[in-house]
Design a protein around this motif. Structure first.
Motif, PDB file in Angstrom:
ATOM      1  N   ILE A  77       0.834  -1.205   0.000  1.00 17.54           N
ATOM      2  CA  ILE A  77       0.000   0.000   0.000  1.00 17.54           C
ATOM      3  C   ILE A  77       0.868   1.254   0.000  1.00 17.54           C
ATOM      4  O   ILE A  77       0.590   2.220  -0.714  1.00 17.54           O
ATOM      5  CB  ILE A  77      -0.964  -0.009   1.206  1.00 17.54           C
ATOM      6  CG1 ILE A  77      -2.046  -1.070   0.995  1.00 17.54           C
ATOM      7  CG2 ILE A  77      -1.598   1.360   1.419  1.00 17.54           C
ATOM      8  CD1 ILE A  77      -2.954  -1.282   2.184  1.00 17.54           C
ATOM      9  N   VAL A  78       1.946   1.236   0.778  1.00 21.13           N
ATOM     10  CA  VAL A  78       2.834   2.400   0.839  1.00 21.13           C
ATOM     11  C   VAL A  78       3.545   2.627  -0.488  1.00 21.13           C
ATOM     12  O   VAL A  78       3.557   3.747  -1.016  1.00 21.13           O
ATOM     13  CB  VAL A  78       3.858   2.244   1.986  1.00 21.13           C
ATOM     14  CG1 VAL A  78       4.956   3.304   1.883  1.00 21.13           C
ATOM     15  CG2 VAL A  78       3.166   2.344   3.343  1.00 21.13           C
TER      16      VAL A  78
ATOM     17  N   PHE B 129       8.075   1.789  -7.771  1.00 20.70           N
ATOM     18  CA  PHE B 129       6.972   0.834  -7.746  1.00 20.70           C
ATOM     19  C   PHE B 129       5.617   1.491  -8.014  1.00 20.70           C
ATOM     20  O   PHE B 129       4.733   0.866  -8.607  1.00 20.70           O
ATOM     21  CB  PHE B 129       6.928   0.127  -6.386  1.00 20.70           C
ATOM     22  CG  PHE B 129       8.233  -0.483  -5.990  1.00 20.70           C
ATOM     23  CD1 PHE B 129       8.685  -1.643  -6.595  1.00 20.70           C
ATOM     24  CD2 PHE B 129       9.031   0.111  -5.024  1.00 20.70           C
ATOM     25  CE1 PHE B 129       9.898  -2.205  -6.241  1.00 20.70           C
ATOM     26  CE2 PHE B 129      10.244  -0.447  -4.652  1.00 20.70           C
ATOM     27  CZ  PHE B 129      10.683  -1.612  -5.260  1.00 20.70           C
ATOM     28  N   GLY B 130       5.461   2.726  -7.574  1.00 19.34           N
ATOM     29  CA  GLY B 130       4.170   3.384  -7.709  1.00 19.34           C
ATOM     30  C   GLY B 130       4.015   4.220  -8.959  1.00 19.34           C
ATOM     31  O   GLY B 130       2.910   4.678  -9.265  1.00 19.34           O
ATOM     32  N   LYS B 131       5.103   4.447  -9.694  1.00 22.87           N
ATOM     33  CA  LYS B 131       5.032   5.230 -10.927  1.00 22.87           C
ATOM     34  C   LYS B 131       5.611   4.476 -12.118  1.00 22.87           C
ATOM     35  O   LYS B 131       4.919   4.224 -13.095  1.00 22.87           O
ATOM     36  CB  LYS B 131       5.752   6.575 -10.752  1.00 22.87           C
ATOM     37  CG  LYS B 131       4.984   7.590  -9.905  1.00 22.87           C
ATOM     38  CD  LYS B 131       5.701   8.916  -9.861  1.00 22.87           C
ATOM     39  CE  LYS B 131       4.896   9.968  -9.102  1.00 22.87           C
ATOM     40  NZ  LYS B 131       3.712  10.417  -9.839  1.00 22.87           N
TER      41      LYS B 131
ATOM     42  N   PHE C 132       3.965  10.844   4.349  1.00 23.43           N
ATOM     43  CA  PHE C 132       4.097   9.516   4.952  1.00 23.43           C
ATOM     44  C   PHE C 132       4.775   9.607   6.319  1.00 23.43           C
ATOM     45  O   PHE C 132       4.413   8.874   7.241  1.00 23.43           O
ATOM     46  CB  PHE C 132       4.874   8.599   4.016  1.00 23.43           C
ATOM     47  CG  PHE C 132       4.149   8.323   2.723  1.00 23.43           C
ATOM     48  CD1 PHE C 132       3.324   7.212   2.601  1.00 23.43           C
ATOM     49  CD2 PHE C 132       4.264   9.178   1.642  1.00 23.43           C
ATOM     50  CE1 PHE C 132       2.637   6.960   1.429  1.00 23.43           C
ATOM     51  CE2 PHE C 132       3.581   8.936   0.465  1.00 23.43           C
ATOM     52  CZ  PHE C 132       2.768   7.826   0.349  1.00 23.43           C
ATOM     53  N   LEU C 133       5.742  10.496   6.442  1.00 25.35           N
ATOM     54  CA  LEU C 133       6.395  10.703   7.739  1.00 25.35           C
ATOM     55  C   LEU C 133       5.403  11.251   8.768  1.00 25.35           C
ATOM     56  O   LEU C 133       5.356  10.780   9.914  1.00 25.35           O
ATOM     57  CB  LEU C 133       7.576  11.668   7.588  1.00 25.35           C
ATOM     58  CG  LEU C 133       8.773  11.154   6.780  1.00 25.35           C
ATOM     59  CD1 LEU C 133       9.722  12.312   6.464  1.00 25.35           C
ATOM     60  CD2 LEU C 133       9.520  10.061   7.523  1.00 25.35           C
ATOM     61  N   ASN C 134       4.602  12.224   8.370  1.00 26.90           N
ATOM     62  CA  ASN C 134       3.645  12.816   9.296  1.00 26.90           C
ATOM     63  C   ASN C 134       2.562  11.829   9.710  1.00 26.90           C
ATOM     64  O   ASN C 134       2.107  11.849  10.861  1.00 26.90           O
ATOM     65  CB  ASN C 134       3.006  14.068   8.674  1.00 26.90           C
ATOM     66  CG  ASN C 134       3.783  15.330   8.982  1.00 26.90           C
ATOM     67  OD1 ASN C 134       4.173  15.560  10.126  1.00 26.90           O
ATOM     68  ND2 ASN C 134       4.026  16.145   7.975  1.00 26.90           N
TER      69      ASN C 134
END
Length: 417
Positions: A28-29, A37-39, A185-187
């Motif tokens: 998911i991340v 992986f996501g693009k 993602f850090l927040n």
């Protein structure tokens, strides 16, 4: 008439295997914004995410509210698609993501998923720091070692563990397309550490907050401040003051770093490249939404942006959603998301603070339809609690401990993933 069958507890459908949940959260991340992986391999990994959902989370029983939410969402998407009859592949990919997340969230152990996410974000923070330091100390070495790759509308220097921009090496962007995406993602990791753990994971908070500073993201600093402020208000009289020391101490370097670097102050000045681009994104999206306020221009219809404003896409996913699907649907979505947050957090004022942080996320990065944020469409803390209570024989004090994990005292994390 009541019978033995009606009185018996429902079968627990929650997937509890820690390794499966950890792998699911990793998928998911990385499908929610990583460049590699996501693009670059977007279609492949969306299919892998969907296959994972089918294999490990295929519904044995569906929460009625989740199913109703799914039907409403799909109805709006299909109506929009039939209205414009264009970009069928884009609509298909969106529906595939939503179906995958629907299956996962229907059976996911939310508490274990939160713990897994915290470990994932700690690992990403640790991995990013040496690569970031290398880029700052020796940018020429990075440029000569890692070739550029064109990915969608950007140029990157890609490794599996870190992604450099084409030229700027002075900001930490982790595995994501820009530092502003990494900070989201850090927040989220900081939020989970503060709001879902009985005991503050101090070293994790220090690491992730310190990594956040290296992104030099205006929105990142603002969101982080809102999250810590909401936590301080939440703790109030119910916590000993010693438990507030870590959040307070972590806010000090954040404030000091901003005062020295001017990251936030400079961003709101004309001539700042980021400010100018986001201003253009905002005005262009608003103008398009006002022109077609009811049904929008159609999903991923970025050609109109290019024709009129000379930009390929928009960083403002909130207004992008508005001009693509229409103002009424945008307002419905915002009301729905606030109600989800308020239901989970409890306090109205804290919910407003976190909701403002969410609005900043959606207004500065393309996050609304990323898998991690699609989870918000189906997230229901009450349904999660019911699954826990119906699937396990818990003593009264245990039931109380599991109830409303984001409200009172949070739940202690287990060791490992």
């Amino acid at each position: 008439m009541l019978n033995a069958q009606s009185l018996s507890p429902k079968i627990d459908i929650t997937v509890k295997n820690k390794l499966i949940i950890f792998i699911t959260m990793v998928l998911i991340v990385i499908t929610s914004g990583s460049v590699l992986f996501g693009k670059l391999y977007y279609s492949l990994f969306i299919m892998i995410l969907f296959a994972t959902a089918v294999v490990f989370y295929f519904p044995k029983r569906i929460e009625p509210k989740h199913f109703l939410t799914l039907m409403v969402i799909l109805a709006f998407i299909l109506f929009n698609m039939l209205l414009y009859r264009d970009n069928v592949g884009g609509y298909g990919g969106l529906i595939l993501k939503i179906l995958a997340i629907f299956m996962i969230i229907n059976r996911l152990d939310i508490q274990q998923a939160g713990k897994s996410y915290q470990w994932i974000i700690v690992a990403l923070a640790l991995l990013s720091l040496p690569f970031y330091a290398l880029g700052v100390v020796s940018p020429e070495f990075v440029r000569s070692t890692f070739p550029t790759v064109d990915v969608w509308n950007g140029v990157y220097r890609i490794t599996p563990f870190y992604v450099y921009g084409n030229w700027n090496m002075s900001r930490n962007q982790g595995i994501f397309w820009e530092p502003g995406a990494f900070q989201v993602f850090l927040n989220l990791g900081i939020f989970l550490m503060l709001f879902t753990n009985r005991k503050l994971p101090k070293w994790k908070l220090i690491l992730v907050t310190g990594t956040l500073l290296t992104t030099m993201s205006t929105s990142g600093y603002m969101i982080c401040g809102l999250i810590y402020f909401a936590y301080l208000i939440r703790s109030g009289k119910r916590k000993q003051m010693t438990q507030l020391i870590i959040p307070l101490l972590l806010l000090i370097p954040l404030i000091y770093f901003e005062s020295q670097s001017g990251v936030i102050a400079d961003k709101f000045q004309d001539g700042n490249q980021s400010f100018d681009r986001r201003s253009l994104d905002t005005t262009s999206n608003l103008e398009l939404m006002i022109e077609k306020p009811l049904v929008g221009w159609g999903f991923q219809n970025n050609s109109v942006l290019m024709e009129r404003y000379g930009i390929g896409d928009s960083s403002n996913s909130l207004l992008t959603f508005g001009y693509q699907f229409g103002l009424p649907l945008l307002l419905i979505m915002l009301i729905y998301y606030y109600s989800r947050l308020q239901r989970a957090i409890g306090s109205v004022f804290q919910s407003i603070l976190i909701f403002i942080a969410l609005i900043i996320v959606f207004s500065t990065e393309n996050m609304i339809f990323q898998p991690l944020f699609v989870m918000l469409m189906f997230f229901d803390i009450k349904a999660s609690e019911q699954k826990l209570k119906s699937g396990e024989q818990l003593h009264g004090n245990e039931v109380n401990r599991l109830r409303s994990p984001l409200r009172g005292r949070a739940i202690a994390p287990e060791k490992g993933i």
